[in-house]
Motif scaffolding. Structure first.
Motif: not given
Length: 104
Positions: A78-104
């Protein structure tokens, strides 16, 4: 498991050295070592509170009177994920959310 064992265990989970923990508490490294080795067992309540706070646990967990229900592996991930998310820009976060939506 003793209080000293728990200090060492949670310090390790947090990736913290004895030196780093000592710095947080304003004590010598030898003090942390003595706690972990069980040389000092009558740790004052105020110091237990400081240790618990520095290790991000409760005094109850530190003393063994309360069970730790958090899986340390999940906490570390969890801590590693939070750390990595804080380093991402908005475009990377959007891609990650799209990928998560496909998994969920």
């Amino acid at each position: 498991m003793t209080v000293g064992d728990r200090i060492k265990y949670y310090r390790g989970i947090r990736g913290m050295t004895q030196y780093e923990l000592a710095q947080k508490l304003g004590v010598q490294i030898a003090t942390i070592s003595k706690y972990e080795l069980g040389i000092v067992t009558n740790i004052p309540l105020r110091r237990l509170e400081q240790l618990a706070s520095a290790l991000d646990i409760t005094v109850g967990i530190l003393t063994g009177s309360e069970e730790d229900t958090i899986d340390p592996c999940q906490s570390e991930v969890h801590n590693k994920l939070i750390s990595r998310l804080s380093e991402m820009d908005d475009a990377e976060k959007a891609i990650l959310l799209q990928m998560a939506d496909q998994i969920i």
